[in-house]
Design a protein around this motif. Sequence first.
Motif, PDB file in Angstrom:
ATOM      1  N   MET A 125       0.822  -1.214   0.000  1.00  0.00           N
ATOM      2  CA  MET A 125       0.000   0.000   0.000  1.00  0.00           C
ATOM      3  C   MET A 125       0.856   1.265   0.000  1.00  0.00           C
ATOM      4  SD  MET A 125      -3.211  -0.888  -0.090  1.00  0.00           S
ATOM      5  CE  MET A 125      -4.198   0.364   0.685  1.00  0.00           C
ATOM      6  N   VAL A 126       1.868   1.298   0.857  1.00  0.00           N
ATOM      7  CA  VAL A 126       2.744   2.469   0.932  1.00  0.00           C
ATOM      8  C   VAL A 126       3.461   2.662  -0.404  1.00  0.00           C
ATOM      9  CG1 VAL A 126       4.825   3.394   2.033  1.00  0.00           C
ATOM     10  CG2 VAL A 126       3.012   2.400   3.432  1.00  0.00           C
ATOM     11  N   SER A 127       3.975   1.581  -0.948  1.00  0.00           N
ATOM     12  CA  SER A 127       4.680   1.657  -2.225  1.00  0.00           C
ATOM     13  C   SER A 127       3.751   2.099  -3.351  1.00  0.00           C
ATOM     14  CB  SER A 127       5.289   0.287  -2.550  1.00  0.00           C
ATOM     15  OG  SER A 127       5.940   0.320  -3.791  1.00  0.00           O
ATOM     16  N   ASP A 128       2.545   1.531  -3.388  1.00  0.00           N
ATOM     17  CA  ASP A 128       1.588   1.884  -4.440  1.00  0.00           C
ATOM     18  C   ASP A 128       1.150   3.335  -4.338  1.00  0.00           C
ATOM     19  OD1 ASP A 128       1.709  -0.675  -5.467  1.00  0.00           O
ATOM     20  OD2 ASP A 128      -0.230  -1.317  -4.642  1.00  0.00           O
ATOM     21  N   VAL A 129       0.910   3.822  -3.122  1.00  0.00           N
ATOM     22  CA  VAL A 129       0.500   5.222  -2.945  1.00  0.00           C
ATOM     23  C   VAL A 129       1.602   6.150  -3.442  1.00  0.00           C
ATOM     24  CG1 VAL A 129       0.038   7.017  -1.212  1.00  0.00           C
ATOM     25  CG2 VAL A 129      -1.186   4.835  -1.118  1.00  0.00           C
ATOM     26  N   ALA A 130       2.855   5.882  -3.076  1.00  0.00           N
ATOM     27  CA  ALA A 130       3.966   6.730  -3.514  1.00  0.00           C
ATOM     28  C   ALA A 130       4.108   6.694  -5.037  1.00  0.00           C
ATOM     29  CB  ALA A 130       5.265   6.279  -2.849  1.00  0.00           C
ATOM     30  N   ARG A 131       4.017   5.501  -5.610  1.00  0.00           N
ATOM     31  CA  ARG A 131       4.150   5.362  -7.070  1.00  0.00           C
ATOM     32  C   ARG A 131       3.020   6.105  -7.794  1.00  0.00           C
ATOM     33  NH1 ARG A 131       1.455   2.236 -10.168  1.00  0.00           N
ATOM     34  NH2 ARG A 131       0.813   0.852  -8.482  1.00  0.00           N
ATOM     35  N   LEU A 132       1.786   5.935  -7.319  1.00  0.00           N
ATOM     36  CA  LEU A 132       0.648   6.586  -7.962  1.00  0.00           C
ATOM     37  C   LEU A 132       0.702   8.104  -7.812  1.00  0.00           C
ATOM     38  CD1 LEU A 132      -2.074   3.989  -6.988  1.00  0.00           C
ATOM     39  CD2 LEU A 132      -1.353   4.577  -9.329  1.00  0.00           C
ATOM     40  N   MET A 133       1.171   8.589  -6.666  1.00  0.00           N
ATOM     41  CA  MET A 133       1.330  10.045  -6.492  1.00  0.00           C
ATOM     42  C   MET A 133       2.327  10.582  -7.514  1.00  0.00           C
ATOM     43  SD  MET A 133      -0.409  11.518  -3.854  1.00  0.00           S
ATOM     44  CE  MET A 133       0.602  12.749  -3.093  1.00  0.00           C
ATOM     45  N   ARG A 134       3.452   9.875  -7.680  1.00  0.00           N
ATOM     46  CA  ARG A 134       4.458  10.318  -8.666  1.00  0.00           C
ATOM     47  C   ARG A 134       3.883  10.267 -10.082  1.00  0.00           C
ATOM     48  NH1 ARG A 134       7.723   7.135  -5.394  1.00  0.00           N
ATOM     49  NH2 ARG A 134       7.610   5.442  -6.896  1.00  0.00           N
ATOM     50  N   ARG A 154       2.293  13.377 -14.817  1.00  0.00           N
ATOM     51  CA  ARG A 154       1.362  13.761 -15.901  1.00  0.00           C
ATOM     52  C   ARG A 154       1.018  15.241 -15.822  1.00  0.00           C
ATOM     53  NH1 ARG A 154      -2.440   8.488 -15.329  1.00  0.00           N
ATOM     54  NH2 ARG A 154      -1.013   7.049 -16.351  1.00  0.00           N
ATOM     55  N   ARG A 155       0.845  15.732 -14.629  1.00  0.00           N
ATOM     56  CA  ARG A 155       0.433  17.129 -14.453  1.00  0.00           C
ATOM     57  C   ARG A 155       1.569  18.106 -14.742  1.00  0.00           C
ATOM     58  NH1 ARG A 155      -3.628  16.940  -9.187  1.00  0.00           N
ATOM     59  NH2 ARG A 155      -5.254  15.743 -10.244  1.00  0.00           N
ATOM     60  N   VAL A 156       2.814  17.744 -14.448  1.00  0.00           N
ATOM     61  CA  VAL A 156       3.922  18.675 -14.699  1.00  0.00           C
ATOM     62  C   VAL A 156       4.477  18.547 -16.109  1.00  0.00           C
ATOM     63  CG1 VAL A 156       4.612  18.906 -12.283  1.00  0.00           C
ATOM     64  CG2 VAL A 156       5.736  17.210 -13.715  1.00  0.00           C
ATOM     65  N   ARG A 157       4.024  17.559 -16.829  1.00  0.00           N
ATOM     66  CA  ARG A 157       4.492  17.390 -18.208  1.00  0.00           C
ATOM     67  C   ARG A 157       4.227  18.651 -19.035  1.00  0.00           C
ATOM     68  NH1 ARG A 157       2.039  12.317 -20.052  1.00  0.00           N
ATOM     69  NH2 ARG A 157       3.425  11.417 -18.505  1.00  0.00           N
ATOM     70  N   ASP A 158       3.120  19.348 -18.736  1.00  0.00           N
ATOM     71  CA  ASP A 158       2.805  20.589 -19.462  1.00  0.00           C
ATOM     72  C   ASP A 158       3.831  21.687 -19.209  1.00  0.00           C
ATOM     73  OD1 ASP A 158       0.557  19.429 -20.561  1.00  0.00           O
ATOM     74  OD2 ASP A 158      -0.814  20.269 -19.072  1.00  0.00           O
ATOM     75  N   LEU A 159       4.572  21.587 -18.102  1.00  0.00           N
ATOM     76  CA  LEU A 159       5.635  22.550 -17.824  1.00  0.00           C
ATOM     77  C   LEU A 159       6.921  22.175 -18.559  1.00  0.00           C
ATOM     78  CD1 LEU A 159       5.262  23.001 -13.939  1.00  0.00           C
ATOM     79  CD2 LEU A 159       4.359  24.478 -15.749  1.00  0.00           C
ATOM     80  N   GLY A 160       6.919  21.011 -19.206  1.00  0.00           N
ATOM     81  CA  GLY A 160       8.105  20.548 -19.918  1.00  0.00           C
ATOM     82  C   GLY A 160       9.111  19.865 -19.016  1.00  0.00           C
ATOM     83  N   THR A 167      -2.191  18.127  -6.333  1.00  0.00           N
ATOM     84  CA  THR A 167      -2.130  16.664  -6.417  1.00  0.00           C
ATOM     85  C   THR A 167      -2.353  16.034  -5.051  1.00  0.00           C
ATOM     86  OG1 THR A 167      -0.653  16.800  -8.320  1.00  0.00           O
ATOM     87  CG2 THR A 167      -0.714  14.700  -7.149  1.00  0.00           C
ATOM     88  N   VAL A 168      -1.705  16.563  -4.025  1.00  0.00           N
ATOM     89  CA  VAL A 168      -1.888  16.039  -2.666  1.00  0.00           C
ATOM     90  C   VAL A 168      -3.327  16.264  -2.211  1.00  0.00           C
ATOM     91  CG1 VAL A 168      -1.218  16.319  -0.244  1.00  0.00           C
ATOM     92  CG2 VAL A 168       0.534  16.220  -2.029  1.00  0.00           C
ATOM     93  N   ASP A 169      -3.875  17.452  -2.473  1.00  0.00           N
ATOM     94  CA  ASP A 169      -5.261  17.724  -2.092  1.00  0.00           C
ATOM     95  C   ASP A 169      -6.211  16.744  -2.771  1.00  0.00           C
ATOM     96  OD1 ASP A 169      -4.663  19.782  -0.361  1.00  0.00           O
ATOM     97  OD2 ASP A 169      -5.140  21.380  -1.784  1.00  0.00           O
TER      98      ASP A 169
END
Length: 154
Positions: free
Chosen positions: A18-27, A32-38, A119-121
């Motif tokens: 669970m801890v590993s999956d949460v960290a991976r999914l957050m990243r 995906r969201r910062v990709r627009d910043l390049g 993302t955290v929110d």
Amino acid sequence: MLDQSPVGPENDGYIGYMVSDVARLMRTVFDRRVRDLGLTRAQWLVLTRLYRRPGASQTELANMLEVDRASAGRMIDRMERAGWVERRADEVDRRINRLFLTAVAKRAHADMWQIAVATVDDALSALTPEERLLFTDLTGRVKGRLQALAGAAA
């Protein structure tokens, strides 16, 4: 009362998974969201680490990123050419270069930080405010224990 029954490693509910999956999914969501910043993951990791530790050496940055010095050096070279990072000679030991974010990188970090907060929110939106505080407290306690264990092993 929480169910105290042990969950084995064959179960997706095992805390380690669970801890590993949460960290991976957050990243993944953040990537995906910062990709627009390049920004790539490697770049946003460098920005984050140098924002928190301006003047870190290449070796220190490599340790923070958990990569070898040569990989960190190539990444820094690319980011320096792109105008994100600058190297400055250490005042005491000229063999050491200190790394600093440029003004462009600091602006990107500010934009990136807004995305991180959102993302955290979004990730914690299923929790009540009280549950968020409890989650933060419990996670901090586990982190502290792991830091103590890591220090003892070093």
